[in-house]
Design an enzyme around this catalytic site. Structure first.
Site, mmCIF file in Angstrom:
data_model
loop_
_atom_site.group_PDB
_atom_site.id
_atom_site.type_symbol
_atom_site.label_atom_id
_atom_site.label_comp_id
_atom_site.label_asym_id
_atom_site.label_seq_id
_atom_site.Cartn_x
_atom_site.Cartn_y
_atom_site.Cartn_z
ATOM 1 N N ARG A 49 -13.350 3.369 -3.179
ATOM 2 C CA ARG A 49 -12.067 4.069 -3.132
ATOM 3 C C ARG A 49 -11.319 3.796 -1.824
ATOM 4 O O ARG A 49 -10.088 3.686 -1.810
ATOM 5 C CB ARG A 49 -12.308 5.571 -3.302
ATOM 6 C CG ARG A 49 -11.055 6.419 -3.489
ATOM 7 C CD ARG A 49 -11.401 7.785 -4.043
ATOM 8 N NE ARG A 49 -10.220 8.605 -4.207
ATOM 9 C CZ ARG A 49 -9.917 9.667 -3.441
ATOM 10 N NH1 ARG A 49 -10.741 10.019 -2.467
ATOM 11 N NH2 ARG A 49 -8.831 10.365 -3.652
ATOM 12 N N HIS A 106 -7.484 2.546 -1.683
ATOM 13 C CA HIS A 106 -6.463 3.320 -0.978
ATOM 14 C C HIS A 106 -5.906 2.560 0.220
ATOM 15 O O HIS A 106 -4.794 2.852 0.664
ATOM 16 C CB HIS A 106 -7.031 4.673 -0.546
ATOM 17 C CG HIS A 106 -7.082 5.672 -1.664
ATOM 18 N ND1 HIS A 106 -6.597 6.957 -1.550
ATOM 19 C CD2 HIS A 106 -7.541 5.565 -2.936
ATOM 20 C CE1 HIS A 106 -6.761 7.599 -2.700
ATOM 21 N NE2 HIS A 106 -7.349 6.777 -3.548
ATOM 22 N N ASP A 145 -5.038 -4.046 4.802
ATOM 23 C CA ASP A 145 -4.977 -4.309 6.243
ATOM 24 C C ASP A 145 -5.751 -3.299 7.071
ATOM 25 O O ASP A 145 -5.596 -3.241 8.297
ATOM 26 C CB ASP A 145 -3.523 -4.336 6.715
ATOM 27 C CG ASP A 145 -2.790 -3.016 6.428
ATOM 28 O OD1 ASP A 145 -3.431 -2.063 5.928
ATOM 29 O OD2 ASP A 145 -1.576 -2.939 6.712
ATOM 30 N N ASN A 158 -5.277 11.588 0.271
ATOM 31 C CA ASN A 158 -6.446 11.254 1.088
ATOM 32 C C ASN A 158 -7.056 12.425 1.825
ATOM 33 O O ASN A 158 -8.265 12.456 2.075
ATOM 34 C CB ASN A 158 -6.057 10.189 2.137
ATOM 35 C CG ASN A 158 -5.651 8.874 1.515
ATOM 36 O OD1 ASN A 158 -6.021 8.562 0.388
ATOM 37 N ND2 ASN A 158 -4.877 8.079 2.256
ATOM 38 N N HIS A 175 -13.633 4.333 -11.851
ATOM 39 C CA HIS A 175 -14.005 5.729 -12.067
ATOM 40 C C HIS A 175 -15.280 5.849 -12.892
ATOM 41 O O HIS A 175 -15.658 6.950 -13.290
ATOM 42 C CB HIS A 175 -12.856 6.486 -12.748
ATOM 43 C CG HIS A 175 -11.722 6.788 -11.839
ATOM 44 N ND1 HIS A 175 -10.550 7.395 -12.254
ATOM 45 C CD2 HIS A 175 -11.558 6.567 -10.510
ATOM 46 C CE1 HIS A 175 -9.731 7.528 -11.215
ATOM 47 N NE2 HIS A 175 -10.315 7.035 -10.164
#
Length: 320
Positions: free
Chosen positions: A64, A68, A76, A96, A196
């Site tokens: 994850r 994200h 990056d 988050n 998932h």
């Protein structure tokens, strides 16, 4: 014979992705660290396997983190940056905050890799990409050749994270649009949603679905209500599929049975254009594994920094 088959599949995946990549992405290579630090990837694998062995959920957390990261201004490692007078940390973006985890494992990987390499050679962005792959493999999923050579950003954007990360409440058209903005198509959407297959989600992300929606198996909804009350218990966890510690196709089988946990999960099988792909994956683990691997390579190349565009951070939590 088996090793040759895996090699050929890996080569095919790399070539097929590079054929449609932008010129900057052609600077990436699975052999980027081969000469400078051949011990780098084995070191990452050792730390990931130890972390996942200690806590199976960590595999989903590391996967994850990569997702994200890539969805917010590209892959990056901006997601790893802590807040500072000049950094508006993405860690505190709505999708988050009190949700993303695994940062300590990334720190551990960084220390180990820098140790075996003798100096900072491997970027934090590449660490995230390799750790995601190794996490999936550790939980029984497919492998793929991770293209390497990303550099790390010096900035982060909480606002951009709030705009670009898909919340768990989106319907299918919104999901398709969200992924399209990242250069990803419907097949990528469904395949990557298969991430998932591992891990849990918090009660607040699926409460409305189990109490107010009709496209859900009633027995499944009743089971979830015991751990996710109408009020309170927002952070209580429920598995995203019946086998949260095993990377398999149970996730897709659950969607076919109207047992998707998140609204955005069930949206993939709700009378729309992705129904056929969900049904196909539910009974064909090989096809899902191949598409997931291809889409992970594709996602890992979103808006990358290479050459002098970025840096190799000394500490993944702050710019040099």
């Amino acid at each position: 014979m088996v090793s040759r088959t895996i090699f050929c599949l890996s080569a095919f995946l790399v070539l097929s992705v590079l054929a449609t990549s932008a010129s900057s992405e052609e600077e990436l290579s699975p052999y980027y660290y081969y000469h400078e630090c051949p011990q780098a990837l084995p070191a990452i694998k050792r730390v990931v396997e130890a972390a996942v062995c200690k806590e199976k959920r960590m595999g989903a957390s590391l996967l994850r983190l990569h997702f994200h990261d890539c969805f917010v201004n590209g892959c990056d490692a901006s997601v790893l940056l802590d807040s500072s007078p000049t950094i508006d940390s993405e860690k505190f973006a709505i999708p988050n905050n009190n949700s993303l985890r695994g940062f300590e494992v990334v720190d551990q990987i960084k220390l180990e890799v820098d140790k075996v390499c003798g100096r900072p050679v491997v970027s934090c962005a590449d660490i995230l990409a390799v750790a995601a792959r190794d996490s999936v493999v550790a939980l029984g999923g497919p492998t793929w050749p991770v293209l390497l050579g990303r550099k790390d950003s010096t900035t982060a954007s909480r606002d951009q994270a709030n705009k670009d990360l898909p919340p768990p409440f989106l319907d299918l058209p919104a999901l398709i649009s969200n992924f399209k903005k990242q250069g990803l198509n419907e097949r990528d959407l469904v395949a990557l949603s298969g991430g998932h297959s591992i891990g849990p989600s918090q009660c607040f992300t699926f409460r409305d679905r189990i109490y107010n929606k009709t496209n859900i198996d009633p027995e499944f909804a009743d089971q979830l209500k015991s751990s996710c009350p109408l009020k309170g218990g927002d952070s209580n966890l429920a598995p995203l599929d019946p086998t949260p510690a095993k990377f398999d196709v149970a996730y897709f089988d659950s969607l076919v049975k109207k047992r998707g946990l998140l609204p955005s999960d069930q949206a993939l099988f709700n009378g729309g254009s992705t129904d056929g792909l969900v049904k196909a994956y539910s009974s064909n683990a090989k096809a899902f594994g191949a598409d997931f691997a291809r889409s992970m390579i594709k996602m890992g190349n979103i808006k990358i920094l290479t050459g002098e565009q970025g840096q190799v951070r000394l500490n993944c939590r702050k710019p040099n």
